[in-house]
Scaffold this motif. Structure first.
Motif, PDB file in Angstrom:
ATOM      1  N   LYS A 152       0.872  -1.183   0.079  1.00  0.00           N
ATOM      2  CA  LYS A 152       0.065  -0.037   0.008  1.00  0.00           C
ATOM      3  C   LYS A 152       0.906   1.168  -0.081  1.00  0.00           C
ATOM      4  O   LYS A 152       0.510   2.235  -0.627  1.00  0.00           O
ATOM      5  CB  LYS A 152      -0.892   0.174   1.128  1.00  0.00           C
ATOM      6  N   GLU A 153       1.822   1.218   0.854  1.00  0.00           N
ATOM      7  CA  GLU A 153       2.763   2.362   0.943  1.00  0.00           C
ATOM      8  C   GLU A 153       3.395   2.593  -0.504  1.00  0.00           C
ATOM      9  O   GLU A 153       3.530   3.799  -1.043  1.00  0.00           O
ATOM     10  CB  GLU A 153       3.928   1.948   1.817  1.00  0.00           C
ATOM     11  N   ALA A 154       3.785   1.481  -1.224  1.00  0.00           N
ATOM     12  CA  ALA A 154       4.486   1.592  -2.627  1.00  0.00           C
ATOM     13  C   ALA A 154       3.457   2.178  -3.658  1.00  0.00           C
ATOM     14  O   ALA A 154       3.835   2.915  -4.216  1.00  0.00           O
ATOM     15  CB  ALA A 154       4.838   0.202  -3.079  1.00  0.00           C
ATOM     16  N   LYS A 155       2.020   1.803  -3.319  1.00  0.00           N
ATOM     17  CA  LYS A 155       1.123   2.244  -4.325  1.00  0.00           C
ATOM     18  C   LYS A 155       0.931   3.813  -4.155  1.00  0.00           C
ATOM     19  O   LYS A 155       0.801   4.675  -5.043  1.00  0.00           O
ATOM     20  CB  LYS A 155      -0.086   1.571  -4.037  1.00  0.00           C
ATOM     21  N   GLU A 156       0.901   4.137  -2.737  1.00  0.00           N
ATOM     22  CA  GLU A 156       0.472   5.494  -2.620  1.00  0.00           C
ATOM     23  C   GLU A 156       1.753   6.468  -3.044  1.00  0.00           C
ATOM     24  O   GLU A 156       1.529   7.525  -3.605  1.00  0.00           O
ATOM     25  CB  GLU A 156       0.435   5.640  -1.024  1.00  0.00           C
ATOM     26  N   LYS A 157       2.977   5.900  -2.756  1.00  0.00           N
ATOM     27  CA  LYS A 157       4.019   6.670  -3.233  1.00  0.00           C
ATOM     28  C   LYS A 157       4.035   6.645  -4.864  1.00  0.00           C
ATOM     29  O   LYS A 157       4.357   7.735  -5.352  1.00  0.00           O
ATOM     30  CB  LYS A 157       5.408   5.875  -2.957  1.00  0.00           C
ATOM     31  N   ASN A 158       3.658   5.982  -5.558  1.00  0.00           N
ATOM     32  CA  ASN A 158       3.660   5.779  -7.005  1.00  0.00           C
ATOM     33  C   ASN A 158       2.449   6.927  -7.509  1.00  0.00           C
ATOM     34  O   ASN A 158       2.555   7.625  -8.352  1.00  0.00           O
ATOM     35  CB  ASN A 158       3.369   4.524  -7.492  1.00  0.00           C
ATOM     36  N   ALA A 159       1.341   6.821  -6.525  1.00  0.00           N
ATOM     37  CA  ALA A 159       0.271   7.647  -6.967  1.00  0.00           C
ATOM     38  C   ALA A 159       0.612   9.098  -6.797  1.00  0.00           C
ATOM     39  O   ALA A 159       0.326  10.067  -7.694  1.00  0.00           O
ATOM     40  CB  ALA A 159      -0.996   7.383  -6.210  1.00  0.00           C
ATOM     41  N   ASN A 160       1.364   9.451  -5.738  1.00  0.00           N
ATOM     42  CA  ASN A 160       1.986  10.803  -5.486  1.00  0.00           C
ATOM     43  C   ASN A 160       2.820  11.286  -6.775  1.00  0.00           C
ATOM     44  O   ASN A 160       2.951  12.355  -7.067  1.00  0.00           O
ATOM     45  CB  ASN A 160       2.604  10.853  -4.118  1.00  0.00           C
ATOM     46  N   THR A 161       3.545  10.237  -7.127  1.00  0.00           N
ATOM     47  CA  THR A 161       4.670  10.849  -8.155  1.00  0.00           C
ATOM     48  C   THR A 161       3.856  10.958  -9.655  1.00  0.00           C
ATOM     49  O   THR A 161       4.307  11.755 -10.278  1.00  0.00           O
ATOM     50  CB  THR A 161       5.496   9.306  -8.388  1.00  0.00           C
ATOM     51  N   ASN A 162       2.964  10.242  -9.690  1.00  0.00           N
ATOM     52  CA  ASN A 162       2.045  10.478 -10.683  1.00  0.00           C
ATOM     53  C   ASN A 162       1.349  11.826 -10.993  1.00  0.00           C
ATOM     54  O   ASN A 162       0.297  12.072 -11.976  1.00  0.00           O
ATOM     55  CB  ASN A 162       1.017   9.329 -11.274  1.00  0.00           C
ATOM     56  N   VAL A 163       1.012  12.675  -9.621  1.00  0.00           N
ATOM     57  CA  VAL A 163       0.404  13.983  -9.620  1.00  0.00           C
ATOM     58  C   VAL A 163       1.071  14.827 -10.802  1.00  0.00           C
ATOM     59  O   VAL A 163       0.056  15.306 -11.484  1.00  0.00           O
ATOM     60  CB  VAL A 163       0.444  14.384  -8.320  1.00  0.00           C
TER      61      VAL A 163
END
Length: 350
Positions: A152-163
């Motif tokens: 989940k942490e990796a997913k959230e980090k990736n989502a933030n990067t894609n902003v």
């Protein structure tokens, strides 16, 4: 050669005792012990491999998977990654704890592609872990929670990067293995990508030249057979396809209905189909008309027999005459039996 030890509690599990057919038990033991299985019960297992290993057709395997998913609710199969999750596997596959077991569990969790499968197993095991008196179960639970949190942490980090749309595309490369299989919320295990199981999918099609209608009809025939007669063994696979080609699905359904009503097997239905074919019956309407004609003929013969049957007569003052007048069939009765019955019915003084 690797070994898989299964707790004997499998055979005393209430769900197994109350619901599983012999084929179900065989299939479940296969899922727990096949060469690709893992201790956590999540591992890659293509449909064609299952079919080859247990000697069933692919359609039969799909039926088993659907039953274990939709009815028993104890597995999840992801057709995209070809991974299976046996939700309660951990109840039977681990009998002791320790650092080697913990390391094994962590390795197996890390190898899973679809994160949803990990969460499905975790949620399914929560009740068991809450009442288990096995100390190592708490360690297993903790390993699952750490892996879920990490993903989940990796997913959230990736989502933030894609902003930032213009960010370096390589930022996504490190989390593709998580993003491709993870979703914003855990779907119920019985809705997990199962719609990909259909006979128009080339990876599950035996005959790529078949039309979609033919594939659908064959799928329906497989389901019809298994609902009424049991699992389709590979030896019957070609026979069913030939029957479908020769007679069509409608006539087969009608023949199966008649076989089931008479508590007979599929061979009886095949006999009906051959009889219809010999009579030139090609449609369901013709089959039903032939049945009506047969019933009418049988009724006429019965009426004719009843009309030809001689009416038994006897003087009304005799015991037999009194019984006949009262509507009793005296055929085969002795004089003593008639005398006794007349008395019991109170006809002698009438």
């Amino acid at each position: 050669m690797s070994k898989r030890i299964i707790e004997t509690s499998f055979w005393t599990d209430e769900k197994v005792i109350d619901n599983y057919s012999p084929e179900d038990k065989y299939f479940m033991l296969y899922l727990l012990t096949n060469p690709k299985t893992t201790a956590i019960g999540i591992y890659p297992l293509p449909i064609k491999i299952i079919a080859f290993d247990i000697g069933y057709s692919k359609e039969s395997v799909l039926t088993l998977i659907e039953r274990f998913d939709k009815t028993y609710r104890n597995i999840v199969y992801d057709a995209k990654t070809q991974e299976i999750a046996v939700l309660n596997s951990l109840k039977y596959t681990i009998s002791k704890g320790g650092k080697p077991v913990e390391d094994m569990i962590n390795r197996e969790l890390n190898a899973v592609k679809n994160s949803d499968l990990i969460e499905s197993v975790y949620k399914s095991m929560l009740d068991w872990w809450s009442i288990s008196d096995r100390k190592f179960d708490e360690l297993i639970k903790s390993s699952f929670e750490k892996e879920i949190f990490k993903r989940k942490e990796a997913k959230e980090k990736n989502a933030n990067t894609n902003v930032n749309v213009n960010a370096d595309a390589n930022a996504n490369a490190n989390t593709d293995s998580v993003d491709d299989s993870y979703h914003d919320s855990l779907k119920p295990h019985n809705s997990n990508n199962y719609d990909t199981f259909n006979f128009s999918n080339e990876s599950y099609s035996e005959s790529p030249n078949e039309s979609s209608n033919e594939k659908t009809d064959f799928q329906n025939l497989i389901a019809l057979y298994q609902e009424n007669f049991g699992i389709v063994k590979p030896i019957l696979y070609d026979d069913l396809k030939a029957d479908l080609k020769d007679y069509g699905l409608e006539l087969i359904i009608e023949a199966v209905k008649r076989a089931v009503k008479r508590q007979r097997e599929y061979g009886y239905a095949q006999g009906i189909l051959k009889s219809w074919n010999n009579k030139g019956i090609k449609t369901l309407d013709q089959a039903k008309a032939e049945e009506v004609s047969f019933q009418n003929k049988s009724q006429n013969n019965q009426n004719k027999f009843q009309q030809q049957k001689p009416v038994k007569k006897a003087p009304e003052w005799t015991d037999e005459g009194r019984l006949i007048k009262a509507g009793v069939d005296t055929t085969g009765m002795t004089q003593n039996e008639m005398y006794k019955l007349v008395g019991e019915m109170g006809l002698r003084n009438g």
